[in-house]
Design a protein around this motif. Structure first.
Motif, PDB file in Angstrom:
ATOM      1  N   SER A   1     -64.522  61.802  74.076  1.00 56.04           N
ATOM      2  CA  SER A   1     -64.387  63.182  73.621  1.00 56.04           C
ATOM      3  C   SER A   1     -65.693  63.955  73.686  1.00 56.04           C
ATOM      4  O   SER A   1     -65.698  65.172  73.535  1.00 56.04           O
ATOM      5  N   THR A   2     -66.796  63.247  73.918  1.00 62.52           N
ATOM      6  CA  THR A   2     -68.097  63.928  73.993  1.00 62.52           C
ATOM      7  C   THR A   2     -68.732  63.807  75.371  1.00 62.52           C
ATOM      8  O   THR A   2     -69.944  63.970  75.519  1.00 62.52           O
ATOM      9  N   GLY A   3     -67.922  63.516  76.372  1.00 63.70           N
ATOM     10  CA  GLY A   3     -68.390  63.614  77.743  1.00 63.70           C
ATOM     11  C   GLY A   3     -68.852  62.333  78.396  1.00 63.70           C
ATOM     12  O   GLY A   3     -69.376  62.370  79.511  1.00 63.70           O
ATOM     13  N   THR A   4     -68.684  61.177  77.734  1.00 62.86           N
ATOM     14  CA  THR A   4     -69.066  59.900  78.334  1.00 62.86           C
ATOM     15  C   THR A   4     -67.802  59.096  78.614  1.00 62.86           C
ATOM     16  O   THR A   4     -67.164  58.593  77.677  1.00 62.86           O
ATOM     17  N   PRO A   5     -67.396  58.939  79.869  1.00 58.80           N
ATOM     18  CA  PRO A   5     -66.169  58.195  80.180  1.00 58.80           C
ATOM     19  C   PRO A   5     -66.259  56.759  79.664  1.00 58.80           C
ATOM     20  O   PRO A   5     -67.245  56.061  79.915  1.00 58.80           O
ATOM     21  N   ALA A   6     -65.240  56.319  78.930  1.00 58.24           N
ATOM     22  CA  ALA A   6     -65.292  55.005  78.298  1.00 58.24           C
ATOM     23  C   ALA A   6     -63.911  54.360  78.281  1.00 58.24           C
ATOM     24  O   ALA A   6     -62.885  55.041  78.303  1.00 58.24           O
ATOM     25  N   LEU A   7     -63.900  53.021  78.227  1.00 58.67           N
ATOM     26  CA  LEU A   7     -62.672  52.235  78.159  1.00 58.67           C
ATOM     27  C   LEU A   7     -62.808  51.192  77.059  1.00 58.67           C
ATOM     28  O   LEU A   7     -63.904  50.675  76.815  1.00 58.67           O
TER      29      LEU A   7
ATOM     30  N   PHE B   1     -74.251  68.780  76.490  1.00 60.46           N
ATOM     31  CA  PHE B   1     -72.800  68.965  76.309  1.00 60.46           C
ATOM     32  C   PHE B   1     -72.566  70.080  75.290  1.00 60.46           C
ATOM     33  O   PHE B   1     -73.065  70.015  74.167  1.00 60.46           O
ATOM     34  N   THR B   2     -71.829  71.114  75.668  1.00 65.42           N
ATOM     35  CA  THR B   2     -71.653  72.296  74.827  1.00 65.42           C
ATOM     36  C   THR B   2     -70.292  72.308  74.139  1.00 65.42           C
ATOM     37  O   THR B   2     -69.407  71.509  74.459  1.00 65.42           O
ATOM     38  N   SER B   3     -70.126  73.238  73.214  1.00 70.75           N
ATOM     39  CA  SER B   3     -68.825  73.383  72.547  1.00 70.75           C
ATOM     40  C   SER B   3     -67.751  73.785  73.550  1.00 70.75           C
ATOM     41  O   SER B   3     -66.582  73.436  73.398  1.00 70.75           O
ATOM     42  N   ARG B   4     -68.137  74.497  74.596  1.00 76.17           N
ATOM     43  CA  ARG B   4     -67.158  74.860  75.626  1.00 76.17           C
ATOM     44  C   ARG B   4     -66.702  73.621  76.400  1.00 76.17           C
ATOM     45  O   ARG B   4     -65.523  73.464  76.730  1.00 76.17           O
TER      46      ARG B   4
END
Length: 326
Positions: free
Chosen positions: A70-76, A181-184
Motif C-alpha cells: 500500500s506504500t509503493g513497495t511490491p511485496a508477497l 511516495f506522495t498522498s496522490r
C-alpha cells in the motif's frame, strides 16, 4: 477472578512493556548499518519483497506485506510451512526475502533457510536473537530485541510480535519516504472505501449533484425566500450584475433579519443588505475532505464552490455525510 482495578493495571503494564520494547528496537536501528543497507537494497530491486514466517510471525509477515504494497513497495507473503511444499516457486531472481522469527532457531526455519539460500536472492532476518541460526545465515539483520513477552509465563508472543510489527512499519515508511511516495500515489493504490474517497473525491464530484441557488444583489425578500426554499440547501449565493460573488444568505440570516426590520419595511429588504459578505469558499477541484475540514474549523454546514473565483454552487455537510466522509 481479578478485581477490575487489577485488570486495568495489567492492561496498562502490558502496553508499557511493549512500548519499552519498541524503544529498544528504535535504538537497535542505529547500532548497525543493516537497516539502511536493507532499505537501499530494496529500493534497487527489480523484483518484489517476499516476507515469510511461521505461527504468529506469519501474521506479522502478512501485515508487513499489506503495508509495503500500500506504500509503493511490491511485496508477497509466503508462509514458511507452505514454502517447502511448492510456494518457494514464487521467489524469482531479483526478489528480496525477509524472514521473521523471534528465536531464529525453530525447526521450520532451519529447514527453510538453506532452500532460500539456494535461490541466491538477498535475505534479511527480522529476529530478536542476533546469534541465532537465521541471523547468521542472513545478509542483513533487522534486530527487534525483546527480553521477555508481556505474557506472565513469557510464552505467548506479545511483546515480540509488537516489536516485529513496529520494525516492519519503520521499514515501509523509510522506503516510502525514500521514494518520495506522495498522498496522490497513495490514492492510486486505495481507491475504495472511506480512505479512497478522502484521497480521490473532489468537491466538484459532490457539488455538481446539487442545484446552485443564486440571486442578484438587488433581489427582494420574496425572491430570496423562494430561491432558498426551492433549491433546498438552506442558503443562496448573492451575485452582482457581472456574475461575481458578493455574499451568501442563509436561513439564519433571514431569521436575524426579521428581528431587525419592522414589518412595514420588509418590502425594502434587498439581498445586499442582509447577506454575509466574503463567504467561505472552496475551489471545485479541491478534495472533498478539505471542504469538511473547513466546515469543521468554522462550525458551518455549507461552503460556496467556485472555479477561478466564479460561483459554481454549494457543497453541504449532508453531502459529505452521504459520501461517508464524516
Amino acid at each position: 477472578m481479578k478485581p477490575l482495578t487489577d485488570v486495568n493495571t495489567i492492561g496498562k503494564n502490558v502496553l508499557l512493556q511493549e512500548a519499552e520494547a519498541i524503544r529498544g528496537v528504535a535504538e537497535a536501528i542505529s547500532q548497525t548499518g543493516d537497516f539502511q543497507e536493507c532499505v537501499t537494497t530494496i529500493l534497487g530491486l527489480r523484483g518484489r519483497v517476499v516476507v515469510t514466517g511461521i505461527g504468529k510471525s506469519a501474521h506479522i509477515a502478512g501485515k508487513m506485506v499489506a503495508t509495503l504494497n500500500s506504500t509503493g513497495t511490491p511485496a508477497l507473503f509466503m508462509h514458511a510451512a507452505d514454502a517447502i511444499h511448492g510456494d518457494l516457486g514464487m521467489i524469482q531472481a531479483g526478489d528480496f526475502v525477509i524472514c521473521i522469527s523471534k528465536s531464529g532457531d525453530t525447526p521450520e526455519i532451519k529447514v527453510l533457510v538453506p532452500l532460500l539460500r539456494r535461490k541466491q536472492v538477498p535475505m534479511a532476518a527480522l529476529v530478536s536473537n542476533r546469534e541465532s541460526y537465521l541471523a547468521k545465515q542472513a545478509d542483513f539483520i533487522l534486530h527487534a530485541p525483546v527480553e521477555r513477552e508481556a505474557c506472565p509465563h513469557n510464552l505467548a508472543p506479545t511483546t515480540s510480535t509488537t516489536a516485529a510489527l513496529a520494525l516492519g512499519d519503520a521499514l515501509a515508511v523509510a522506503l516510502l519516504e525514500s521514494r518520495g511516495f506522495t498522498s496522490r500515489d497513495f490514492a492510486h493504490l486505495h481507491p475504495g472505501g472511506t480512505l479512497g474517497k478522502k484521497l480521490y473525491l473532489k468537491v466538484g464530484d459532490v457539488s455538481r449533484q446539487n442545484q446552485a441557488p443564486q440571486v442578484s444583489d438587488n433581489a427582494g425578500l420574496r425572491e430570496i425566500i423562494l430561491e432558498i426554499s426551492g433549491k433546498r440547501l438552506g442558503a443562496t449565493a448573492v451575485l452582482d450584475a457581472a456574475g461575481s460573488l458578493q455574499g451568501i444568505i442563509t436561513d439564519g440570516d433571514l431569521r436575524r433579519m426579521l428581528t431587525n426590520f419592522e414589518p412595514e419595511r420588509l418590502g425594502e429588504v434587498r439581498a445586499r443588505s442582509i447577506m454575509t459578505p466574503n463567504p467561505v469558499t472552496i475551489e471545485i477541484d479541491e478534495f472533498a475532505a478539505e471542504a469538511l475540514a473547513r466546515m469543521q474549523a468554522r462550525n458551518i454546514t455549507q461552503l460556496v464552490v467556485t472555479e477561478a473565483d466564479r460561483f459554481q454552487g454549494f457543497i453541504h455537510l449532508h453531502d459529505l455525510l452521504r459520501e461517508g466522509l464524516v
